[in-house]
Design a protein around this motif. Structure first.
Motif, PDB file in Angstrom:
ATOM      1  N   MET A  62     -21.657   6.223 -23.659  1.00 44.51           N
ATOM      2  CA  MET A  62     -21.408   5.576 -22.373  1.00 44.51           C
ATOM      3  C   MET A  62     -22.662   4.848 -21.888  1.00 44.51           C
ATOM      4  O   MET A  62     -22.600   3.697 -21.435  1.00 44.51           O
ATOM      5  CB  MET A  62     -20.976   6.611 -21.331  1.00 44.51           C
ATOM      6  CG  MET A  62     -20.611   6.001 -19.981  1.00 44.51           C
ATOM      7  SD  MET A  62     -20.382   7.267 -18.696  1.00 44.51           S
ATOM      8  CE  MET A  62     -19.071   8.252 -19.410  1.00 44.51           C
TER       9      MET A  62
ATOM     10  N   SER B 101     -15.760   6.414 -24.257  1.00 43.85           N
ATOM     11  CA  SER B 101     -16.980   6.464 -23.450  1.00 43.85           C
ATOM     12  C   SER B 101     -17.765   5.160 -23.550  1.00 43.85           C
ATOM     13  O   SER B 101     -18.315   4.676 -22.551  1.00 43.85           O
ATOM     14  CB  SER B 101     -17.861   7.633 -23.903  1.00 43.85           C
ATOM     15  OG  SER B 101     -17.206   8.859 -23.694  1.00 43.85           O
TER      16      SER B 101
ATOM     17  N   LYS C 103     -16.050   2.623 -21.480  1.00 48.28           N
ATOM     18  CA  LYS C 103     -16.190   2.971 -20.074  1.00 48.28           C
ATOM     19  C   LYS C 103     -17.542   2.495 -19.550  1.00 48.28           C
ATOM     20  O   LYS C 103     -17.639   1.932 -18.451  1.00 48.28           O
ATOM     21  CB  LYS C 103     -16.051   4.483 -19.883  1.00 48.28           C
ATOM     22  CG  LYS C 103     -16.057   4.919 -18.420  1.00 48.28           C
ATOM     23  CD  LYS C 103     -15.809   6.416 -18.303  1.00 48.28           C
ATOM     24  CE  LYS C 103     -15.781   6.850 -16.846  1.00 48.28           C
ATOM     25  NZ  LYS C 103     -15.541   8.303 -16.695  1.00 48.28           N
ATOM     26  N   GLY C 104     -18.573   2.691 -20.353  1.00 48.49           N
ATOM     27  CA  GLY C 104     -19.886   2.217 -19.969  1.00 48.49           C
ATOM     28  C   GLY C 104     -19.978   0.701 -19.976  1.00 48.49           C
ATOM     29  O   GLY C 104     -20.677   0.103 -19.162  1.00 48.49           O
TER      30      GLY C 104
ATOM     31  N   LYS D 256     -19.248   5.673 -13.126  1.00 50.03           N
ATOM     32  CA  LYS D 256     -19.892   6.437 -14.191  1.00 50.03           C
ATOM     33  C   LYS D 256     -19.890   7.915 -13.826  1.00 50.03           C
ATOM     34  O   LYS D 256     -20.512   8.327 -12.853  1.00 50.03           O
ATOM     35  CB  LYS D 256     -21.337   5.974 -14.407  1.00 50.03           C
ATOM     36  CG  LYS D 256     -21.469   4.500 -14.716  1.00 50.03           C
ATOM     37  CD  LYS D 256     -22.911   4.117 -14.971  1.00 50.03           C
ATOM     38  CE  LYS D 256     -23.776   4.292 -13.746  1.00 50.03           C
ATOM     39  NZ  LYS D 256     -23.461   3.326 -12.691  1.00 50.03           N
TER      40      LYS D 256
ATOM     41  N   TYR E 140     -20.114  11.796 -15.969  1.00 52.11           N
ATOM     42  CA  TYR E 140     -20.135  12.528 -17.228  1.00 52.11           C
ATOM     43  C   TYR E 140     -20.560  13.952 -16.943  1.00 52.11           C
ATOM     44  O   TYR E 140     -21.169  14.244 -15.928  1.00 52.11           O
ATOM     45  CB  TYR E 140     -21.069  11.881 -18.258  1.00 52.11           C
ATOM     46  CG  TYR E 140     -22.523  11.862 -17.877  1.00 52.11           C
ATOM     47  CD1 TYR E 140     -23.336  12.974 -18.089  1.00 52.11           C
ATOM     48  CD2 TYR E 140     -23.091  10.722 -17.321  1.00 52.11           C
ATOM     49  CE1 TYR E 140     -24.676  12.959 -17.755  1.00 52.11           C
ATOM     50  CE2 TYR E 140     -24.437  10.704 -16.976  1.00 52.11           C
ATOM     51  CZ  TYR E 140     -25.226  11.826 -17.207  1.00 52.11           C
ATOM     52  OH  TYR E 140     -26.552  11.796 -16.866  1.00 52.11           O
TER      53      TYR E 140
END
Length: 461
Positions: free
Chosen positions: A273, A385, A388-389, A395, A397
């Protein structure tokens, strides 16, 4: 067929080229030992060591303090800044229970306004520091006695603005095959991506734990950006953009590696990510830097380090989707042999590293198999991930799963891995019945990673 070539590129060619590049850099690094230095300096600069912490055992922090107190340096010119993101009650417990050696100046800060994650804690510590040079460390990292003076010697003799130490994995769990596999792969990657790159005259990225910075270099870029997760990559791109020189030192720093599947899963998805996020926000700093085209390409390759994993996963999904529509051996190609040879060479290199680290032949083989299987099993989560990043502004995690949250994450993860393993196995059987032997063979290999993880993950808990 175009679709066949696309899948072969995703599964065979693209990942193989990445591995081949690492093997090339590793070969360059072989025998490239750092120069021996006289560890005595007449005039030490003031050194600040910044240590972010959250949810760590007091004993682990105490071990770090004891380790730092034994390092060669003028302790009158050293400060240790521990930045805690814990709650106030635990922070008070830290203060009351930590035993600070008389020769060490340790400052503990509680970040009340917790902006960002680790990057924010580093920025906070940097703003509190007064050192001419600054070292970042994780609480579970450990340094050899002469590490600081060797890294500083590299900095002054090579005119470096930052010096990255070489990660050497360790684990207190002597039974974990996963930990041993990660230790071997970490040693290999560190040699390739730091010593190998420096020997090839390419740009080196800082490491999150174990980079020595000149204060003036950090001032040039304004310190760390608390909004981004991957502190080492994001600040590395901005330093290079400003023309700063980042060097490899060859000096080891011990880094504790995951010793169970879920720690490995959390670490790798977080890094994926963070890497995607850095590409989103920092690629312009690479493109607009005044460094050579070759160095720019290499830095982009470094930021794309997780793409071979999810390229392979994407190619495997295409193989499943196309089952009703094709009647041919999609993966029957000379690229299959090329991929198999590169994979075998890489596996042998990791095996040799394992033996060099003192593992038995049995442990070397089993640890190689375990980390390979677990890496395949987390590929869908790395895929998610990374994107997503890359695309999402939100954000989140997991740092340390606790209570019910941990149980839910584990259950969902293992269910997905099990379902995918069965789907890949059934797909392999279908291709086999259609006499598409190469595709069937590869899918059997790929499904084995998921199914092995399903059966073996609890052995690493």
């Amino acid at each position: 067929m175009i679709i066949d070539l696309l899948i072969q590129f995703l599964i065979f060619l693209y990942p193989s080229l990445f591995v081949l590049y690492q093997l090339f850099l590793y070969k360059l690094a072989s025998g490239n030992q750092p120069a021996l230095v006289n560890s005595y300096f007449n005039d030490y600069p003031f050194l600040s060591i910044i240590v972010p912490t959250k949810g760590e055992k007091i004993s682990v922090i105490q071990e770090l303090i004891d380790n730092i107190s034994q390092l060669e340096w003028d302790k009158k010119k050293m400060e240790v800044i521990i930045v805690s993101d814990d709650n106030e009650q635990y922070f008070k417990e830290l203060i009351s229970k930590l035993k600070i050696p008389d020769n060490l100046n340790v400052k503990l800060y509680l970040r009340e306004k917790k902006q960002g994650y680790k990057s924010g804690a580093l920025l906070y510590g940097y703003e509190k520091s007064k050192g001419d040079i600054i070292l970042t460390m994780d609480v579970d990292s450990r340094l050899p006695k002469d590490a600081l003076v060797k890294a500083y010697y590299k900095m002054i003799t090579s005119n470096c603005d930052a010096v990255a130490l070489q990660w050497v994995g360790y684990s207190k769990n002597t039974y974990s095959k996963l930990a041993k596999g990660i230790m071997a792969s970490t040693w290999f990657a560190s040699k390739a991506l730091f010593e190998g790159k420096e020997k090839a005259n390419l740009s080196v990225f800082p490491v999150g734990s174990g980079t020595l910075f000149k204060r003036e270099a950090l001032q040039t870029v304004g310190g760390w950006d608390y909004k981004l997760i991957q502190d080492d990559l994001e600040i590395g791109t901005r330093l290079v953009n400003k023309g700063k020189k980042i060097c490899s030192s060859g000096v080891p720093i011990e880094i504790e590696v995951p010793d169970n599947f879920f720690s490995f899963y959390i670490q790798q998805t977080r890094w994926a990510m963070g890497t995607g996020e850095v590409i989103r926000h920092r690629i312009k700093y690479i493109i607009t830097s005044k460094t050579s085209v070759l160095k720019k390409i290499d830095m982009l390759i470094h930021l794309l380090q997780y793409t071979p994993i999810w390229f392979t996963f994407l190619g495997s999904l295409l193989l499943i989707v196309l089952i009703p529509f094709i009647n041919r051996d999609v993966l029957s190609s000379p690229l299959f042999l090329f991929w198999a040879i590169i994979l075998a060479i890489y596996a042998y290199a990791i095996y040799k590293v394992s033996l060099k680290l003192g593992f038995t032949k049995k442990d070397a083989l089993f640890s190689l198999g375990r980390i390979s299987a677990f890496t395949v099993a987390i590929s869908p989560f790395v895929f998610y991930s990374f994107f997503k990043g890359l695309f999402s502004a939100k954000k989140t995690y997991v740092v340390t799963p606790k209570g019910g949250s941990k149980a839910n994450i584990q259950y969902r993860t293992i269910v997905i891995i099990g379902v995918l393993g069965i789907v890949y196995l059934l797909s392999a059987i279908i291709y086999l019945l259609n006499h598409d032997y190469i595709t069937a063979l590869w899918l059997l290999y790929y499904s084995a990673g998921f199914l092995y993880t399903l059966l073996a993950f609890d052995r690493e808990l």
